[in-house]
Design a protein around this motif. Structure first.
Motif, PDB file in Angstrom:
ATOM      1  N   LEU A 103       0.829  -1.197   0.000  1.00 35.02           N
ATOM      2  CA  LEU A 103       0.000   0.000   0.000  1.00 35.02           C
ATOM      3  C   LEU A 103       0.869   1.255   0.000  1.00 35.02           C
ATOM      4  N   SER A 105       3.660   1.596  -1.381  1.00 38.55           N
ATOM      5  CA  SER A 105       4.111   1.751  -2.759  1.00 38.55           C
ATOM      6  C   SER A 105       2.998   2.310  -3.645  1.00 38.55           C
ATOM      7  N   VAL A 106       1.775   1.812  -3.437  1.00 39.23           N
ATOM      8  CA  VAL A 106       0.642   2.268  -4.252  1.00 39.23           C
ATOM      9  C   VAL A 106       0.388   3.757  -4.018  1.00 39.23           C
ATOM     10  N   GLY A 109       2.935   5.875  -5.618  1.00 43.02           N
ATOM     11  CA  GLY A 109       2.696   6.027  -7.049  1.00 43.02           C
ATOM     12  C   GLY A 109       1.601   7.044  -7.328  1.00 43.02           C
ATOM     13  N   LEU A 110       0.520   6.971  -6.522  1.00 40.52           N
ATOM     14  CA  LEU A 110      -0.583   7.912  -6.728  1.00 40.52           C
ATOM     15  C   LEU A 110      -0.123   9.345  -6.480  1.00 40.52           C
ATOM     16  N   HIS A 112       2.835  10.447  -6.917  1.00 40.46           N
ATOM     17  CA  HIS A 112       3.670  10.845  -8.049  1.00 40.46           C
ATOM     18  C   HIS A 112       2.829  11.285  -9.244  1.00 40.46           C
ATOM     19  N   LEU A 113       1.586  10.830  -9.285  1.00 39.53           N
ATOM     20  CA  LEU A 113       0.709  11.226 -10.380  1.00 39.53           C
ATOM     21  C   LEU A 113       0.248  12.676 -10.241  1.00 39.53           C
ATOM     22  N   THR A 114       0.292  13.195  -9.001  1.00 38.81           N
ATOM     23  CA  THR A 114      -0.069  14.587  -8.789  1.00 38.81           C
ATOM     24  C   THR A 114       1.160  15.451  -9.077  1.00 38.81           C
ATOM     25  N   PRO A 115       0.981  16.748  -9.243  1.00 40.76           N
ATOM     26  CA  PRO A 115       2.147  17.604  -9.517  1.00 40.76           C
ATOM     27  C   PRO A 115       3.090  17.707  -8.325  1.00 40.76           C
TER      28      PRO A 115
ATOM     29  N   VAL B 315       4.049  16.007 -14.781  1.00 38.84           N
ATOM     30  CA  VAL B 315       3.897  14.747 -14.064  1.00 38.84           C
ATOM     31  C   VAL B 315       4.716  13.678 -14.763  1.00 38.84           C
ATOM     32  N   ALA B 320       5.552   7.355 -11.593  1.00 36.19           N
ATOM     33  CA  ALA B 320       4.349   7.127 -10.809  1.00 36.19           C
ATOM     34  C   ALA B 320       3.840   5.711 -11.005  1.00 36.19           C
ATOM     35  N   PRO B 323       6.019   2.444  -8.960  1.00 41.02           N
ATOM     36  CA  PRO B 323       5.646   2.034  -7.601  1.00 41.02           C
ATOM     37  C   PRO B 323       4.187   1.600  -7.509  1.00 41.02           C
ATOM     38  N   PHE B 324       3.327   2.233  -8.310  1.00 43.35           N
ATOM     39  CA  PHE B 324       1.908   1.885  -8.224  1.00 43.35           C
ATOM     40  C   PHE B 324       1.659   0.442  -8.644  1.00 43.35           C
TER      41      PHE B 324
END
Lengths: 300, 359
Positions: A103, A105-106, A109-110, A112-115, B315, B320, B323-324
């Motif tokens: 989790l 890690s998840v 990742g999420l 990282h998807l934001t600015p 982005v 991203a 890791p996801f």
């Protein structure tokens, strides 16, 4: 040794330590009620801080943004518990640990998807906190630091009161003490677990916002607090709220003392990053249940 | 004895020694030999671009077998396997640069160094259990990273480049680097896997499994749980050290970023996705995770995704998604197939073995 530095180091230690305590509180809440070690705590802290930051960016009042971020992570904690952890009840410990690592890690990742995934950000300090600080023991304490410590202590005090006085708090303690017995007198263990995760989320956002206000927002820095929590909770005792508070402040002070007095002896310095973990190993070897934790007695 | 040594028609075992055999039939032996031969023949068939990934899979498999020894077979949660790999890598790098040892001596030395440090770190396992041990190994991982970053001998975590290795008249060059290390790592993996399979049927191996299942009961049976745990750490970290030495050469130098907490988590994920406490799982897990990594990399480079994510400026989708997807793989496997890919492998084999009967 230069003793003139001592008051300053102690004070800085208490300031950062109270944030560690707040972060550790959420961790202990989860462990205490459901015996789950939460490796994703640092990521929840970061999520809370960045939600607050995004809201202030869109022009919202700082205090309101902080409050909303706490509510958001309250919901996030509940969601994580309901979707992922509820299924893992009764699974081996390693599976549960690995789910929280996954989790982490998840969520990473999420984010990282934001600015806000990469880079350095900072809150615009609200007007009430931007004035001159106070002078304590000959060292300057900024208003931000003071407010951070006060907010952390208020939350910690509030939770201690909650556990000792409110019905829900006592129910949570009952579940932590003995799940089977608590179930047999009609408490809902599921609700207690959900609430523990939710409160952990709430305190995590508070810790994240305070830390972000004091030393800026970076994903790695905020998520790193999730690792700093381990020395704190081991020193204080994994299942003790009081231990989280005392352990947090002790670790904060110890790492500042290390930075003040040991950095000169080590090439490159930076002992504050490693000293808490050396303390952690020593505590594990001598007194694994920590200062205030329950000593586990094994019966065959 | 079985009625047939070629196909298994039932369980004809009447003695315990027969239960200890590795191969039930000649067919199994033969298929393993064919698989190994095929693996060695891969460089003749596949394009060179595949080998960075294949070599990684082979090297990580060595480390994952080691992790399975401690975590899968003995039940000691180890969040420091990446650091043990690092110990091996740095020992190998030092042996190669300072002592001028060739790689085939330096890498075993790395394994020994890993085993020494690993056993030392395992000492708390005599007192600590489960969560506490996991946290102790985590602390070692962090102390290791910090220690390397502050050691002048180890370039403060910067690159230590070993001299160019050479074997059988073939030099490790730019063009054949990946194939070279694939062909070096593969025999290492095969021999270490066979070694572990054989240790598993000795008293030491069985003692580890007994300790995992119930250490009190194991102690009552006359097993020394502490010794079994230390043996597990010794073997597991030896494997990690060897893998670290190989990985150091494969990466053309030891650098601390390669052996961070992320690697430890990755190895644990491989062990879990493959199936804890399973030897085939130790190969399938790395295969899956390295493949997933590569898939995500390809996906984030593809034009389609670029169009989908064009709305979000600034982005980095690749950083991203990695890791996801990795985290999702761990979580989904734990929730829906806790026994990992090894279980799928087992079911597939059973299906063919028992066809056309369903049960």
């Amino acid at each position: 040794m230069n003793l003139d530095l001592l008051p300053q180091l102690l004070l800085a230690g208490v300031v950062i330590g109270s944030i560690y305590a707040l972060a550790a509180l959420g961790f202990v809440l989860i462990y205490k009620s459901s015996r789950v070690i939460n490796f994703a705590h640092g990521q929840v802290i970061a999520t809370g801080a960045f939600i607050a930051f995004a809201l202030t960016q869109s022009g919202m009042n700082f205090w309101l943004a902080g409050l909303l971020a706490m509510l958001a992570t309250f919901a996030l904690g509940m969601l994580i518990e309901r979707v992922f952890l509820r299924r893992m009840v009764g699974e081996p410990i390693i599976s549960v640990i690995m789910v929280t690592i996954g989790l982490a890690s998840v969520v990473d990742g999420l984010l990282h998807l934001t600015p806000y995934g990469a880079g350095n950000f900072s809150f615009t300090t609200p007007a009430a906190l931007s004035g001159a600080g106070i002078d304590l023991l000959g060292t300057q304490l900024s208003r931000v630091q003071l407010a951070g410590v006060l907010a952390a202590l208020a939350l910690l005090g509030g939770f201690t009161y909650f556990f000792n006085r409110s019905t829900m708090g006592i129910t949570m303690r009952a579940v932590a003490d003995d799940q089977m017995a608590a179930m047999s007198v009609g408490t809902s263990v599921e609700r207690v677990f959900a609430l523990a995760w939710a409160f952990a989320g709430l305190t995590a956002a508070a810790a994240g916002v305070i830390l972000g206000l004091m030393s800026g927002l970076t994903l790695t820095g905020l998520a790193g607090i999730g690792l700093k929590v381990f020395p704190v909770v081991i020193l204080g005792g994994l299942d003790s709220v009081l231990g989280a508070i005392v352990g947090g402040i002790l670790i904060g002070v110890l790492e500042n003392l290390a930075a003040g007095y040991l950095d000169g002896l080590v090439p490159g310095g930076g002992t504050r990053d490693v000293f808490p973990f050396i303390v952690l190993l020593i505590v594990l070897l001598l007194r694994p249940y920590g200062l205030f934790g329950t000593k586990e007695i094994e019966r065959v | 004895m079985p009625a047939s040594r070629f196909t298994q028609t039932g369980n004809y075992r009447v003695r315990y020694t027969q239960d200890q055999t590795i191969f039930a039939t000649y067919a199994e032996q033969l298929s393993l030999l064919l698989l190994i031969a095929a693996l060695f023949a891969l460089p003749l068939i596949l394009p060179r671009a595949w080998f960075p990934y294949l070599t990684q899979i082979v090297i990580f498999s060595v480390a994952v077998i080691g992790l399975n020894v401690t975590t899968g077979y003995t039940g000691l949660i180890n969040i420091g396997q990446g650091a043990f790999m690092g110990v091996g890598a740095y020992a190998t790098a030092l042996a190669a640069t300072r002592l001028n040892l060739p790689f085939y001596l330096a890498i075993p030395l790395g394994g020994v160094a890993g085993a020494l440090i690993g056993t030392l770190v395992g000492l708390p396992s005599l007192r600590l259990k489960y969560l506490y041990l996991a946290i102790a190994t985590l602390a070692f991982q962090i102390i290791f990273e910090w220690g390397v970053g502050h050691a002048p001998l180890l370039e403060q975590g910067g690159v230590i480049k070993p001299p160019t290795p050479q074997a059988f008249g073939v030099k490790d060059s730019f063009l054949n680097h990946n194939v070279f290390w694939y062909l070096v790592s593969l025999p290492v993996l095969i021999s270490l896997a066979l070694l572990w399979r054989n240790v598993l049927r000795t008293r030491h191996g069985r003692a580890m499994i007994a300790v995992r299942d119930n250490d009190r009961a194991a102690a009552a049976m006359g097993i020394h749980p502490g010794r079994a745990k230390l043996t597990a750490f010794l073997i597991g970290s030896f494997y990690a050290g060897v893998a670290g030495g190989l990985f150091m050469y494969f990466q053309k130098g030891a650098v601390i970023e390669d052996y961070s907490l992320g690697l430890s988590v990755k190895l644990l994920a491989m062990a879990i996705v493959g199936g804890l406490g399973s030897l085939p799982g130790s190969f399938l897990g790395p295969l899956f995770i390295v493949g997933l990594d590569r898939g995500v990399e390809l996906l984030s480079q593809s034009a389609l995704l670029g169009r989908v994510t064009a709305f979000a400026e600034g982005v980095d989708v690749a950083s991203a998604l990695r890791p996801f997807s990795f985290g999702m793989a761990i979580v989904l496997f734990l929730m829906f197939e806790p026994r990992g890919l090894a279980n799928w492998w087992r079911l597939t084999r059973l299906y063919f073995k028992r066809w056309p009967f369903k049960f």
